[in-house]
Design a protein around this motif. Structure first.
Motif, PDB file in Angstrom:
ATOM      1  N   ILE A 108       0.981  -1.295  -0.142  1.00 53.54           N
ATOM      2  CA  ILE A 108       0.017  -0.007  -0.053  1.00 53.54           C
ATOM      3  C   ILE A 108       0.983   1.273   0.044  1.00 53.54           C
ATOM      4  CG2 ILE A 108      -1.869   1.163   1.139  1.00 53.54           C
ATOM      5  CD1 ILE A 108      -2.328  -1.268   2.767  1.00 53.54           C
ATOM      6  N   GLY A 109       0.882   2.140  -0.937  1.00 49.73           N
ATOM      7  CA  GLY A 109       1.696   3.104  -1.030  1.00 49.73           C
ATOM      8  C   GLY A 109       1.214   4.389  -1.734  1.00 49.73           C
ATOM      9  N   ASP A 110       1.914   5.417  -1.991  1.00 48.15           N
ATOM     10  CA  ASP A 110       1.612   6.551  -2.929  1.00 48.15           C
ATOM     11  C   ASP A 110       2.583   7.040  -3.903  1.00 48.15           C
ATOM     12  OD1 ASP A 110       3.017   7.492  -0.679  1.00 48.15           O
ATOM     13  OD2 ASP A 110       2.577   9.730  -1.466  1.00 48.15           O
ATOM     14  N   SER A 111       3.761   6.774  -3.715  1.00 45.82           N
ATOM     15  CA  SER A 111       5.068   7.503  -4.231  1.00 45.82           C
ATOM     16  C   SER A 111       6.264   6.828  -4.912  1.00 45.82           C
ATOM     17  CB  SER A 111       5.460   8.425  -3.349  1.00 45.82           C
ATOM     18  OG  SER A 111       6.085   9.550  -4.071  1.00 45.82           O
ATOM     19  N   VAL A 112       6.975   7.397  -5.611  1.00 46.27           N
ATOM     20  CA  VAL A 112       8.036   6.954  -5.950  1.00 46.27           C
ATOM     21  C   VAL A 112       9.180   6.214  -5.002  1.00 46.27           C
ATOM     22  CG1 VAL A 112       9.705   9.033  -5.548  1.00 46.27           C
ATOM     23  CG2 VAL A 112      10.156   7.388  -7.484  1.00 46.27           C
ATOM     24  N   THR A 113       8.986   6.345  -4.020  1.00 40.75           N
ATOM     25  CA  THR A 113       9.559   5.543  -2.752  1.00 40.75           C
ATOM     26  C   THR A 113       9.005   4.322  -2.673  1.00 40.75           C
ATOM     27  OG1 THR A 113       8.498   6.426  -0.905  1.00 40.75           O
ATOM     28  CG2 THR A 113      10.709   7.423  -1.645  1.00 40.75           C
ATOM     29  N   ASP A 114       7.795   3.957  -3.380  1.00 41.70           N
ATOM     30  CA  ASP A 114       7.264   2.397  -3.296  1.00 41.70           C
ATOM     31  C   ASP A 114       7.400   1.788  -4.528  1.00 41.70           C
ATOM     32  OD1 ASP A 114       6.014   3.247  -0.413  1.00 41.70           O
ATOM     33  OD2 ASP A 114       4.892   4.657  -1.534  1.00 41.70           O
ATOM     34  N   ALA A 115       8.034   2.252  -5.372  1.00 39.65           N
ATOM     35  CA  ALA A 115       8.123   1.652  -7.004  1.00 39.65           C
ATOM     36  C   ALA A 115       8.890   0.354  -6.647  1.00 39.65           C
ATOM     37  CB  ALA A 115       8.934   2.697  -7.656  1.00 39.65           C
ATOM     38  N   LYS A 116       9.999   0.163  -5.826  1.00 36.52           N
ATOM     39  CA  LYS A 116      10.708  -0.774  -6.004  1.00 36.52           C
ATOM     40  C   LYS A 116       9.963  -2.178  -5.161  1.00 36.52           C
ATOM     41  CE  LYS A 116      15.424   0.991  -6.087  1.00 36.52           C
ATOM     42  NZ  LYS A 116      16.420   0.984  -5.189  1.00 36.52           N
ATOM     43  N   ALA A 117       9.190  -1.647  -4.119  1.00 30.89           N
ATOM     44  CA  ALA A 117       8.556  -2.628  -3.368  1.00 30.89           C
ATOM     45  C   ALA A 117       7.015  -3.001  -4.423  1.00 30.89           C
ATOM     46  CB  ALA A 117       7.809  -1.947  -2.280  1.00 30.89           C
ATOM     47  N   ALA A 118       6.748  -2.047  -5.227  1.00 28.40           N
ATOM     48  CA  ALA A 118       5.495  -2.428  -5.909  1.00 28.40           C
ATOM     49  C   ALA A 118       5.720  -3.589  -6.949  1.00 28.40           C
ATOM     50  CB  ALA A 118       4.967  -1.287  -6.789  1.00 28.40           C
ATOM     51  N   LYS A 119       7.003  -3.608  -7.347  1.00 28.33           N
ATOM     52  CA  LYS A 119       7.523  -4.555  -8.308  1.00 28.33           C
ATOM     53  C   LYS A 119       7.587  -5.960  -7.704  1.00 28.33           C
ATOM     54  CE  LYS A 119      10.052  -1.333 -11.215  1.00 28.33           C
ATOM     55  NZ  LYS A 119      11.229  -0.598 -11.774  1.00 28.33           N
ATOM     56  N   GLU A 120       7.893  -6.047  -6.357  1.00 24.76           N
ATOM     57  CA  GLU A 120       7.876  -7.298  -5.580  1.00 24.76           C
ATOM     58  C   GLU A 120       6.751  -7.665  -5.170  1.00 24.76           C
ATOM     59  OE1 GLU A 120      11.161  -9.419  -3.610  1.00 24.76           O
ATOM     60  OE2 GLU A 120      11.231  -7.883  -5.153  1.00 24.76           O
ATOM     61  N   ALA A 121       5.492  -6.874  -5.178  1.00 31.50           N
ATOM     62  CA  ALA A 121       4.422  -7.252  -4.745  1.00 31.50           C
ATOM     63  C   ALA A 121       3.536  -8.190  -5.802  1.00 31.50           C
ATOM     64  CB  ALA A 121       3.517  -6.188  -4.224  1.00 31.50           C
ATOM     65  N   ASP A 122       2.533  -8.819  -5.070  1.00 34.38           N
ATOM     66  CA  ASP A 122       1.437  -9.500  -5.928  1.00 34.38           C
ATOM     67  C   ASP A 122       0.359  -8.630  -6.221  1.00 34.38           C
ATOM     68  OD1 ASP A 122       2.449 -12.454  -5.876  1.00 34.38           O
ATOM     69  OD2 ASP A 122       2.527 -11.924  -3.483  1.00 34.38           O
ATOM     70  N   LEU A 123       0.168  -7.479  -5.298  1.00 33.84           N
ATOM     71  CA  LEU A 123      -0.906  -6.669  -5.521  1.00 33.84           C
ATOM     72  C   LEU A 123      -0.471  -5.402  -4.982  1.00 33.84           C
ATOM     73  CD1 LEU A 123      -3.768  -5.759  -6.748  1.00 33.84           C
ATOM     74  CD2 LEU A 123      -4.474  -6.487  -4.392  1.00 33.84           C
ATOM     75  N   VAL A 124      -0.773  -4.184  -5.734  1.00 37.61           N
ATOM     76  CA  VAL A 124      -0.429  -3.082  -5.111  1.00 37.61           C
ATOM     77  C   VAL A 124      -1.841  -2.137  -4.926  1.00 37.61           C
ATOM     78  CG1 VAL A 124       0.762  -0.561  -5.564  1.00 37.61           C
ATOM     79  CG2 VAL A 124       1.897  -2.631  -6.199  1.00 37.61           C
ATOM     80  N   ILE A 125      -2.018  -1.745  -3.551  1.00 33.63           N
ATOM     81  CA  ILE A 125      -3.129  -0.694  -3.446  1.00 33.63           C
ATOM     82  C   ILE A 125      -2.481   0.771  -3.635  1.00 33.63           C
ATOM     83  CG2 ILE A 125      -4.963  -0.076  -1.924  1.00 33.63           C
ATOM     84  CD1 ILE A 125      -4.740  -3.024  -1.070  1.00 33.63           C
ATOM     85  N   ALA A 126      -2.897   1.631  -4.400  1.00 34.89           N
ATOM     86  CA  ALA A 126      -1.900   2.831  -4.831  1.00 34.89           C
ATOM     87  C   ALA A 126      -2.909   3.807  -4.855  1.00 34.89           C
ATOM     88  CB  ALA A 126      -1.197   2.572  -6.033  1.00 34.89           C
TER      89      ALA A 126
END
Ligand SMILES: [Mg+2]
Ligand SMILES: [Zn+2]
Length: 227
Positions: free
Chosen positions: A173-191
């Motif tokens: 769960i995130g909002d910005s560029v600092t979540d980009a690498k985590a988002a690539k690792e995730a099964d689903l992103v809540i953005a």
């Protein structure tokens, strides 16, 4: 056995703090109030990716005398706005025994007290401050692992790899560029915010949220699908 609750327990949730749990970025808010002139050039260098988040944040805080920390904590607690539905969402997390972590590029001295009513320290990954010297120094207890290209400061994908349980889905769960690498690792992103654009560009599966009532509904839907 085979209950919805059990399915939910196969989720691991990693939630950003600044701009996600809070309405505004607390680092920027604190800098606006406490940093001397010159901090904005460093912020711009981070945003344009000329320097890493780790270097930029370290340099910005190094401009502030250590004896201002208490005042910063009080200021942060006074002006912080928590995104609607967060208290109810944490209630839901507890009742459903969900595995929930906060992963934040913020500092312990303001993240812990702001989240204290809802999230125990053991579930919070963030940076630490060392205030033993004349100026604030940042420590990075969750620095990047060998699989990350580096410079995150608090490395969200490294934390996800360290805590990954086999067979579990990882939700970011995130909002910005600092979540980009985590988002690539995730099964689903809540953005929300810029992270939506990143998910579009990178073809990462995502759902949009405005508040934590939305987050709760999305997780509930996921639970129905998994049944
Ligand atoms: Mg954020
Ligand atoms: Zn990293």
């Amino acid at each position: 056995m085979g209950t919805g609750k059990e399915n939910l327990q196969n989720l691991q949730i990693y939630c950003d703090f600044d701009g996600t749990i809070t309405e505004k970025d607390m680092i920027i808010t604190l800098m606006e109030q406490f940093a001397p002139q010159g901090w904005e050039a460093i912020k711009d260098a981070v945003l344009s990716r000329t320097i890493s988040v780790q270097e930029g944040v370290g340099r910005m805080f190094a401009m502030i005398p250590s004896d201002q920390i208490q005042e910063m904590v009080e200021y942060a607690r006074r002006i912080v706005q928590i995104r609607p539905g967060f208290a109810e969402f944490m209630d839901y997390v507890r009742r459903s025994s969900l595995e929930f972590y906060v992963t934040s590029g913020g500092m312990d001295f303001f993240v812990y007290p702001i989240l204290a009513p809802w999230v125990p320290k053991e579930q919070i990954y963030c940076n630490r401050v060392d205030s033993t010297g004349p100026f604030i120094r940042i420590q990075w207890p969750h620095d990047c692992d060998a699989q990350c290209s580096g410079g995150c400061g608090c490395c969200k994908p490294s934390i996800m790899r360290q805590t990954r349980r086999p067979g579990c889905k990882q939700i970011v769960i995130g909002d910005s560029v600092t979540d980009a690498k985590a988002a690539k690792e995730a099964d689903l992103v809540i953005a929300r915010g810029y992270l939506v654009d990143i998910c579009e560009q990178e073809h990462i599966p995502y759902r949009v949220f405005r508040d934590f009532y939305d987050v709760r509904n999305i997780l509930e839907e996921l639970r129905q699908e998994e049944r």
